[in-house]
Design a protein around this motif. Structure first.
Motif, PDB file in Angstrom:
ATOM      1  N   LEU A 186      31.354 -54.297  13.326  1.00 32.05           N
ATOM      2  CA  LEU A 186      32.733 -54.553  13.762  1.00 32.05           C
ATOM      3  C   LEU A 186      33.422 -53.234  14.058  1.00 32.05           C
ATOM      4  CD1 LEU A 186      34.255 -53.727  10.923  1.00 32.05           C
ATOM      5  CD2 LEU A 186      33.763 -56.076  10.313  1.00 32.05           C
ATOM      6  N   GLN A 221      32.244 -57.440  20.737  1.00 32.27           N
ATOM      7  CA  GLN A 221      31.467 -58.044  19.647  1.00 32.27           C
ATOM      8  C   GLN A 221      30.691 -59.272  20.153  1.00 32.27           C
ATOM      9  OE1 GLN A 221      33.633 -58.285  15.871  1.00 32.27           O
ATOM     10  NE2 GLN A 221      35.321 -57.171  16.835  1.00 32.27           N
ATOM     11  N   LEU A 278      32.392 -48.512  16.569  1.00 34.20           N
ATOM     12  CA  LEU A 278      31.585 -49.554  15.942  1.00 34.20           C
ATOM     13  C   LEU A 278      31.074 -49.064  14.592  1.00 34.20           C
ATOM     14  CD1 LEU A 278      30.473 -52.407  16.521  1.00 34.20           C
ATOM     15  CD2 LEU A 278      28.358 -51.302  17.256  1.00 34.20           C
ATOM     16  N   ASN A 338      24.447 -60.258  16.406  1.00 35.14           N
ATOM     17  CA  ASN A 338      25.656 -59.491  16.703  1.00 35.14           C
ATOM     18  C   ASN A 338      25.267 -58.122  17.233  1.00 35.14           C
ATOM     19  OD1 ASN A 338      27.560 -61.479  15.668  1.00 35.14           O
ATOM     20  ND2 ASN A 338      26.742 -60.967  13.641  1.00 35.14           N
TER      21      ASN A 338
END
Length: 662
Positions: A139, A206, A147, A193
């Motif tokens: 995230l 994301q 990130l 992800n």
């Protein structure tokens, strides 16, 4: 009398028996070459994906290892950690953006840099084996949007030491490690992800690739898959990174894999087709001049019968046929002599072997390679040239050719001569078939490549030794500079004089900026240059953690990826350290939050670096050369060392712009 179309008959026969099979053989060769290229690229891509995954595993393992060392050293007797201790530890972990000490109730007790103390921290995302925890999915960082992922290790009394691990470096390092401009390098966690993707927008948003064919194949345990996407075929390979079950995915267009093998084969196909056509035309011309036209002249000279029909030729006229066939016999003898001369005097070893492998004919060069006389060698077989497993490989290749597989195969084989001398020979074996398609003989060509192999091995070993030596040199320089930096810090800790303490800490920051240069060279393995944007990012992060973290001063970066030689990276790092430290100390008052902008870009002449703050600006008449402080004197001297130009001006605050040639 019309002449017989003998040349056309022979031409059609050549087309059916020579040209067409030759072109078909070339087509099969192209197919086999493409297949070999494909299998080799599959293996190489799988190996590359696993290598990249191993790098990611090492990246995570180092981060967890640092937290485990910190967790054992931080707590006091009550199982708590101070924010100052966290801040000091953060300096020794450049991949961590923040450190958080979480109590047994799941509350954030202390952080470095300060902030978020007392907040509730969720701990239920995913748990790994042992004491290592994965506390979040990838995230954006709340600090600057880069990130990151939260990881943690267990401390005493149910506490957790968590760290905000910077993942931005992976997005730059993985594609550069792959070294394939047409490849798409991706990385994601166990749920799809994104961590690394060629389209940075998808990482920023994301995005999730959990439903893509490559990810599904990787989750199923398959290391390679061919799939269609975006109107193109892709070869996808995957490697699994431990810990965390992260996936490193590598996708390469199929055409880019096969094209390098097809281009040279296509050119060879065109060249050989032209050679076949030219040979056919020349042969037809020779037949017309030597056979067809003499026969026509002979037929025209035959006497006519009374009823104007052709009669029998006198015996004297038969000499015409004799002369024609004599010329043909001489041509055949000449061609056979030419072949034998080429065979015997060839610079490489040549031999013909029967389908069962027994030698039929060998030249002197092949006898010299085998270390045997002609009679002794002819008593053996083709596979007897090689030794050990190479002999079995030759037998397997011959069996495959006889069974209808590839008619030509090549291999480097070990040859042990009777005198004990061991050679490395490049052997090329081709199965020749007759007009009916039955195996006729093997043509073997051998060349001694022992010296070439030894030279190649010696060169490779020399390069590996030099690379290892350079890596060790940079590693030791980095370690020594870090020791010096730690000594400055320890001396500052026991110094009561505030001014002396500040001088020691500034010297420590200067040494740390030089240590970053050698650390970058050691990490990347490129000992001639460093990635400048990554270096500046790490330098600003280090300063922000050690000095700028107080009062909320932070850096805004605008960096263009580029490389710089080590000779200029070290002075540039010192110069930037002085400008950034000056901006942190003088642009904002204690307790005042602010931003310092750092921009890096390429120019036609070299590089342009700008450091700007939002403070009160420079005093009127300020000049770097005239300033008597040590920091500004260093800036002036380093600018001259870089052969650059530094402009200091006020643009909503102090702005320093440095331009220097490459």
């Amino acid at each position: 009398m019309r002449t017989s179309p003998l040349s056309r008959v022979v031409g059609r026969s050549l087309l059916m028996r020579l040209v067409a099979p030759g072109l078909a053989l070339l087509a099969l060769l192209a197919t086999a070459t493409a297949g070999l290229q494909w299998r080799a690229m599959e293996r190489d891509n799988v190996r590359l994906a696993k290598t990249l995954a191993a790098f990611v595993s090492a990246y995570l393992d180092n981060a967890y290892g640092s937290l485990e060392v910190f967790a054992r050293r931080l707590p006091d007797t009550q199982g708590a950690a101070s924010g100052e201790a966290l801040g000091e530890l953060l300096l020794f972990s450049p991949t961590m953006r923040r450190l958080l000490w979480i109590d047994a109730a799941g509350m954030v007790a202390e952080t470095a840099p300060p902030g978020q103390a007392g907040a509730d921290f969720p701990l239920q995302f995913d748990r790994l084996r042992g004491e290592r925890l994965m506390l979040s999915r990838p995230l954006p960082s709340p600090v600057d949007g880069r990130l990151c992922v939260y990881i943690g290790v267990r401390g005493p009394k149910g506490t957790i030491l968590a760290g905000e691990l910077d993942l931005g470096g992976l997005a730059q390092q993985l594609p550069s490690m792959a070294g394939m401009p047409d490849a798409r390098v991706m990385a994601c966690d166990a749920y799809g992800n994104l961590i690394v993707h060629p389209e940075s927008r998808q990482v920023a948003e994301q995005a999730n690739i959990g439903d893509t064919p490559l990810f599904l194949a990787a989750k199923a345990g398959r290391h390679r898959v061919v799939y269609a996407q975006g109107g193109r075929l892709w070869l996808g390979t995957a490697g699994k990174a431990e810990p965390g079950d992260w996936q490193v995915l590598l996708a390469v267009p199929v055409w880019e894999l096969v094209a390098p093998a097809l281009y040279p084969t296509g050119l060879l196909f065109v060249f050989m087709a032209g050679a076949f056509v030219l040979t056919s035309g020349l042969l037809r011309k020779e037949l017309r001049e030597r056979v067809e036209e003499p026969l026509a002249r002979f037929a025209a000279s035959l006497p006519k019968s009374v009823d104007e029909t052709e009669g029998s030729a006198p015996f004297a006229e038969l000499s015409v046929f004799e002369g024609a066939f004599d010329e043909m016999a001489k041509a055949l003898v000449k061609n056979e002599r030419l072949f034998r001369s080429s065979f015997e005097q060839a610079a490489v070893g040549m031999g013909h072997a029967a389908p069962d492998g027994a030698w039929l004919r060998v030249n002197d060069r092949l006898c010299g390679l085998a270390g045997r006389g002609r009679a002794e060698l002819l008593a053996g077989s083709l596979d007897g040239l090689a030794d050990g497993e190479d002999r079995e490989a030759l037998r397997a290749g011959m069996a495959t050719a006889l069974a209808g597989g590839a008619a030509t195969f090549a291999r480097e084989a070990s040859v042990i001569r009777p005198d004990g001398l061991a050679l490395r020979c490049a052997l090329t074996v081709n199965l020749v078939r007759d007009e009916a398609g039955e195996p006729e003989y093997f043509l073997c060509v051998g060349e001694d490549v022992t010296d070439r192999c030894r030279a190649g091995e010696a060169l490779r070993q020399s390069l590996e030794d030099k690379e290892l030596l350079l890596r060790e040199v940079h590693h030791r320089v980095k370690n020594n500079l870090q020791v010096i930096s730690s000594l400055f810090f320890l001396q500052a800790e026991v110094t009561n004089n505030a001014e002396a303490r500040e001088v020691l800490l500034e010297s420590r920051a200067r040494v740390a900026s030089m240590a970053l240069v050698h650390e970058g060279l050691y990490r990347t393995g490129d000992f001639g240059r460093i990635e400048l944007s990554d270096y500046v990012s790490r330098l600003t992060h280090q300063l922000e953690s050690s000095i700028g973290g107080r009062d909320g001063v932070r850096f805004l970066l605008c960096l263009e990826p580029s490389h710089l030689s080590i000779e200029k990276a070290a002075p540039l790092g010192l110069l930037l350290n002085e400008l950034l430290t000056n901006a942190i100390k003088h642009a904002y008052a204690p307790g005042e939050a602010g931003e310092v902008r750092v921009c890096l870009s390429r120019t036609p002449e070299g590089f342009r670096v700008m450091v700007a703050d939002g403070g009160p600006g420079l005093p009127e008449g300020f000049a770097v050369e005239a300033c008597q402080t040590l920091g500004m004197q260093l800036v002036a001297n380093l600018t001259r060392q870089l052969r650059g130009m530094l402009v200091a001006e006020n643009q909503g605050g102090a702005t320093f712009t440095l331009t220097f040639p490459v």
